[in-house]
Design a protein around this motif. Structure first.
Motif, PDB file in Angstrom:
ATOM      1  N   PHE A 192      44.196  46.190  39.543  1.00 27.58           N
ATOM      2  CA  PHE A 192      42.832  45.778  39.200  1.00 27.58           C
ATOM      3  C   PHE A 192      42.260  46.686  38.186  1.00 27.58           C
ATOM      4  O   PHE A 192      41.512  46.075  37.246  1.00 27.58           O
ATOM      5  CB  PHE A 192      41.936  46.152  40.536  1.00 27.58           C
ATOM      6  N   LEU A 193      42.679  47.862  37.977  1.00 28.13           N
ATOM      7  CA  LEU A 193      42.286  48.794  36.790  1.00 28.13           C
ATOM      8  C   LEU A 193      42.883  48.241  35.618  1.00 28.13           C
ATOM      9  O   LEU A 193      42.207  48.110  34.552  1.00 28.13           O
ATOM     10  CB  LEU A 193      42.686  50.123  37.004  1.00 28.13           C
ATOM     11  N   VAL A 194      44.102  47.508  35.433  1.00 28.26           N
ATOM     12  CA  VAL A 194      44.475  47.190  34.373  1.00 28.26           C
ATOM     13  C   VAL A 194      44.049  45.914  33.815  1.00 28.26           C
ATOM     14  O   VAL A 194      43.656  45.714  32.705  1.00 28.26           O
ATOM     15  CB  VAL A 194      46.209  46.945  34.340  1.00 28.26           C
ATOM     16  N   VAL A 195      43.617  45.153  34.880  1.00 24.30           N
ATOM     17  CA  VAL A 195      42.995  43.796  34.591  1.00 24.30           C
ATOM     18  C   VAL A 195      41.655  43.941  34.012  1.00 24.30           C
ATOM     19  O   VAL A 195      41.215  43.557  32.878  1.00 24.30           O
ATOM     20  CB  VAL A 195      42.855  42.946  35.903  1.00 24.30           C
ATOM     21  N   TYR A 196      40.794  45.011  34.542  1.00 31.49           N
ATOM     22  CA  TYR A 196      39.534  45.455  34.098  1.00 31.49           C
ATOM     23  C   TYR A 196      39.615  46.112  32.709  1.00 31.49           C
ATOM     24  O   TYR A 196      38.524  46.072  31.996  1.00 31.49           O
ATOM     25  CB  TYR A 196      38.542  46.040  35.162  1.00 31.49           C
ATOM     26  N   LEU A 197      40.705  46.741  32.350  1.00 30.03           N
ATOM     27  CA  LEU A 197      40.900  47.507  31.151  1.00 30.03           C
ATOM     28  C   LEU A 197      40.913  46.280  30.235  1.00 30.03           C
ATOM     29  O   LEU A 197      40.383  46.309  29.205  1.00 30.03           O
ATOM     30  CB  LEU A 197      42.004  48.210  31.276  1.00 30.03           C
ATOM     31  N   MET A 257      39.271  31.500  38.300  1.00 30.63           N
ATOM     32  CA  MET A 257      40.109  31.707  39.570  1.00 30.63           C
ATOM     33  C   MET A 257      41.003  32.948  39.678  1.00 30.63           C
ATOM     34  O   MET A 257      40.941  33.354  40.756  1.00 30.63           O
ATOM     35  CB  MET A 257      41.075  30.388  39.572  1.00 30.63           C
ATOM     36  N   ALA A 258      41.366  33.484  38.582  1.00 33.47           N
ATOM     37  CA  ALA A 258      42.119  34.685  38.595  1.00 33.47           C
ATOM     38  C   ALA A 258      41.349  35.778  39.060  1.00 33.47           C
ATOM     39  O   ALA A 258      41.816  36.667  39.805  1.00 33.47           O
ATOM     40  CB  ALA A 258      42.747  34.763  37.227  1.00 33.47           C
ATOM     41  N   LEU A 259      40.063  35.908  38.682  1.00 30.30           N
ATOM     42  CA  LEU A 259      39.376  36.912  38.964  1.00 30.30           C
ATOM     43  C   LEU A 259      39.057  36.986  40.504  1.00 30.30           C
ATOM     44  O   LEU A 259      38.806  38.145  41.008  1.00 30.30           O
ATOM     45  CB  LEU A 259      38.128  37.175  38.026  1.00 30.30           C
ATOM     46  N   PHE A 260      38.634  35.914  40.754  1.00 30.67           N
ATOM     47  CA  PHE A 260      38.499  35.655  42.395  1.00 30.67           C
ATOM     48  C   PHE A 260      39.422  36.539  43.109  1.00 30.67           C
ATOM     49  O   PHE A 260      39.269  37.220  44.020  1.00 30.67           O
ATOM     50  CB  PHE A 260      38.299  34.264  42.616  1.00 30.67           C
ATOM     51  N   VAL A 261      40.841  36.103  42.529  1.00 30.48           N
ATOM     52  CA  VAL A 261      41.983  36.702  43.385  1.00 30.48           C
ATOM     53  C   VAL A 261      42.093  38.111  43.307  1.00 30.48           C
ATOM     54  O   VAL A 261      42.186  38.953  44.277  1.00 30.48           O
ATOM     55  CB  VAL A 261      43.235  36.085  42.943  1.00 30.48           C
ATOM     56  N   VAL A 262      41.721  38.786  42.063  1.00 29.25           N
ATOM     57  CA  VAL A 262      42.068  40.044  41.756  1.00 29.25           C
ATOM     58  C   VAL A 262      40.805  40.768  42.757  1.00 29.25           C
ATOM     59  O   VAL A 262      41.229  41.645  43.480  1.00 29.25           O
ATOM     60  CB  VAL A 262      41.746  40.215  40.398  1.00 29.25           C
ATOM     61  N   ASN A 263      39.545  40.130  42.530  1.00 29.21           N
ATOM     62  CA  ASN A 263      38.461  40.912  43.371  1.00 29.21           C
ATOM     63  C   ASN A 263      38.625  40.977  44.771  1.00 29.21           C
ATOM     64  O   ASN A 263      38.256  41.698  45.531  1.00 29.21           O
ATOM     65  CB  ASN A 263      37.156  40.187  43.001  1.00 29.21           C
ATOM     66  N   HIS A 264      39.260  39.827  45.187  1.00 21.86           N
ATOM     67  CA  HIS A 264      39.525  39.584  46.614  1.00 21.86           C
ATOM     68  C   HIS A 264      40.532  40.672  47.152  1.00 21.86           C
ATOM     69  O   HIS A 264      40.401  41.142  48.256  1.00 21.86           O
ATOM     70  CB  HIS A 264      39.953  38.158  46.980  1.00 21.86           C
ATOM     71  N   ALA A 265      41.407  40.858  46.319  1.00 17.96           N
ATOM     72  CA  ALA A 265      42.479  41.849  46.886  1.00 17.96           C
ATOM     73  C   ALA A 265      41.945  43.344  46.893  1.00 17.96           C
ATOM     74  O   ALA A 265      42.252  44.076  47.763  1.00 17.96           O
ATOM     75  CB  ALA A 265      43.517  41.802  45.779  1.00 17.96           C
ATOM     76  N   LEU A 266      41.225  43.682  45.845  1.00 15.81           N
ATOM     77  CA  LEU A 266      40.629  44.904  46.042  1.00 15.81           C
ATOM     78  C   LEU A 266      39.422  45.046  47.179  1.00 15.81           C
ATOM     79  O   LEU A 266      39.582  45.909  47.695  1.00 15.81           O
ATOM     80  CB  LEU A 266      39.838  45.233  44.439  1.00 15.81           C
ATOM     81  N   GLN A 267      38.808  44.139  47.404  1.00 13.35           N
ATOM     82  CA  GLN A 267      37.792  44.128  48.467  1.00 13.35           C
ATOM     83  C   GLN A 267      38.494  44.217  49.890  1.00 13.35           C
ATOM     84  O   GLN A 267      38.309  44.921  50.723  1.00 13.35           O
ATOM     85  CB  GLN A 267      37.153  42.978  48.519  1.00 13.35           C
ATOM     86  N   GLN A 268      39.647  43.305  49.792  1.00 16.12           N
ATOM     87  CA  GLN A 268      40.643  43.509  51.342  1.00 16.12           C
ATOM     88  C   GLN A 268      41.012  44.919  51.495  1.00 16.12           C
ATOM     89  O   GLN A 268      41.435  45.153  52.430  1.00 16.12           O
ATOM     90  CB  GLN A 268      41.365  42.437  51.153  1.00 16.12           C
ATOM     91  N   SER A 269      41.178  45.536  50.406  1.00 12.98           N
ATOM     92  CA  SER A 269      41.908  47.013  50.420  1.00 12.98           C
ATOM     93  C   SER A 269      41.206  47.975  51.127  1.00 12.98           C
ATOM     94  O   SER A 269      41.654  49.087  51.541  1.00 12.98           O
ATOM     95  CB  SER A 269      42.597  47.490  49.194  1.00 12.98           C
TER      96      SER A 269
END
Length: 418
Positions: free
Chosen positions: A9-14, A283-295
């Motif tokens: 997540f941090l790499v993506v948002y960087l 679509m990719a950000l939906f997946v990335v954000n979903h993973a963080l929320q589920q964690s």
């Protein structure tokens, strides 16, 4: 696994902040897609779970209006409108006002990015014909497109996401946004007019920069049938959104299908103007954000901030967070991060207004800004970050102040009108 998810997540948002990653030929879309692939690869998110995390109604609505806007561009509508504006026998300040409100109206219905893509080169050539300095008009085009896109739930991608996710009534939002948007456009006109200080004419040395060959290459002649067809579909969609009980994405997709059925305009031309990269980014950000929320990390961070006295689900902190994140990671990723905190009845309008208006601060804050700057560069007109900031910064601060005052008054007197 939590550490892996947070790292990805941090790499993506960087990448969202930098516009890519060092040593790799990736833009924001590539970074987000790579992040989603990494999450699936390490089994942080299953394939079906990843597919289910994508908010398909938003993606469909965004795609559909890209098709509608592409139809209008290929039909020559934007070129025709721009020529009509600049041919008005107005004074230069009056012409600036007509441009600002005209572009804002177009951006409220069609994609502000495609509006800028079509209007910018025609506007430059028209200003050179009238021996007007194009710089203030170009900066007005960028600012007005961002402000105007805030007026509706279809004006830009993040507004579509907000409207679809929060199930906001279309007409109700327009009613909320119209006041700050209108005053914001008036403020933009006043600020640019004041900065010009009467120096509207282009220097004599600029008279020879007009490139007739480039004009003929860029300009799209008006096709009355294709334009009428596009306008008719757009009008039907707006009426359906206002009074119909049908899901917006269903109606919009039908409209896109109608436009793709053409005997003269090949579908490859229309689909070639669809911003597929933006759809993939979504679509990719939906997946990335979903993973963080589920964690559970997101909930823990929000709880820690609340314990420290910063309640992001309250309007004032949400306002500040939206402004900061929109300029840090860009408006679409910012809205995706903050949408789960939109509990207040005015949180939806706040997110839509602030994320849209924040795009004017710097060139990189909005794709529309970049499009205008690139179009100017192709005509040997340099707009660097300093020149843009002289207009973008005050316009952003003033329009956000107007929105803050309006939202505060709405909350004080009751969002329901009580």
């Amino acid at each position: 696994m939590t550490a892996t998810i947070v790292t990805i997540f941090l790499v993506v948002y960087l990448g969202m902040i930098l516009g890519g990653l060092p040593f790799l030929q990736l833009d924001r879309t590539g970074v987000a897609l790579l992040g989603a692939i990494a999450l699936i690869s390490v089994d942080a998110v299953g394939l079906e779970e990843a597919a289910g995390s994508i908010h398909l109604p938003t993606v469909i609505l965004l795609f559909s209006f890209m098709v509608v806007s592409a139809q209008m561009r290929l039909g020559g509508f934007y070129d025709w409108v721009t020529h009509r504006f600049v041919s008005l026998s107005f004074s230069p300040p009056g012409l600036l006002g007509a441009l600002i409100f005209g572009v804002a109206a177009l951006s409220a219905i069609f994609s502000n990015d495609i509006v800028c893509l079509a209007v910018a080169p025609v506007l430059i050539d028209a200003c050179q014909r009238r021996r007007l300095e194009p710089m203030p008009y170009l900066l007005a085009l960028a600012c007005a497109s961002n402000i105007g896109s805030a007026a509706t739930l279809i004006g830009n991608p993040q507004n579509m996401l907000i409207g679809q996710t929060l199930h906001m009534p279309f007409f109700a939002y327009v009613g909320e946004a119209m006041v700050p948007v209108t005053f914001g456009l008036l403020a933009t006109w006043a600020l640019i007019t004041w900065q010009v200080k009467g120096r509207w004419s282009a220097p004599a040395s600029a008279a020879g920069t007009f490139d007739e060959a480039a004009r003929r290459t860029d300009e799209v002649p008006l096709d009355r049938w294709q334009t009428t067809k596009g306008l008719a579909v757009a009008a039907v969609l707006l009426v359906a959104f206002l009074v119909g009980p049908w899901p917006r994405e269903h109606v919009a997709l039908i409209g896109a299908g109608v436009l793709l059925m053409s005997r003269k305009m090949h579908s490859t031309r229309t689909l070639g103007l669809v911003d597929w990269e933006l759809l993939i980014l979504f679509m990719a950000l939906f997946v990335v954000n979903h993973a963080l929320q589920q964690s559970g990390v997101t909930a823990a961070v929000i709880a820690d901030l609340a314990a420290a006295g910063l309640h992001l689900d309250q309007l004032a902190p949400l306002f500040g967070a939206t402004f900061a994140l929109s300029n840090l990671v860009s408006n679409v990723p910012a809205v995706m991060l903050l949408l789960p905190l939109a509990h207040h009845e005015m949180a939806g309008p706040l997110l839509a207004l602030v994320s849209s208006l924040s795009g004017n601060l710097f060139i990189v804050g909005s794709i529309a800004n970049i499009i205008v700057v690139d179009a100017a560069a192709r005509r040997n007109i340099g707009i660097d970050w300093r020149r843009h900031a002289t207009v973008g910064v005050p316009v952003t601060l003033v329009t956000l102040a107007i929105s803050a005052v309006y939202l505060a008054l709405r909350v004080h007197f009751g969002a329901s009108g009580g």
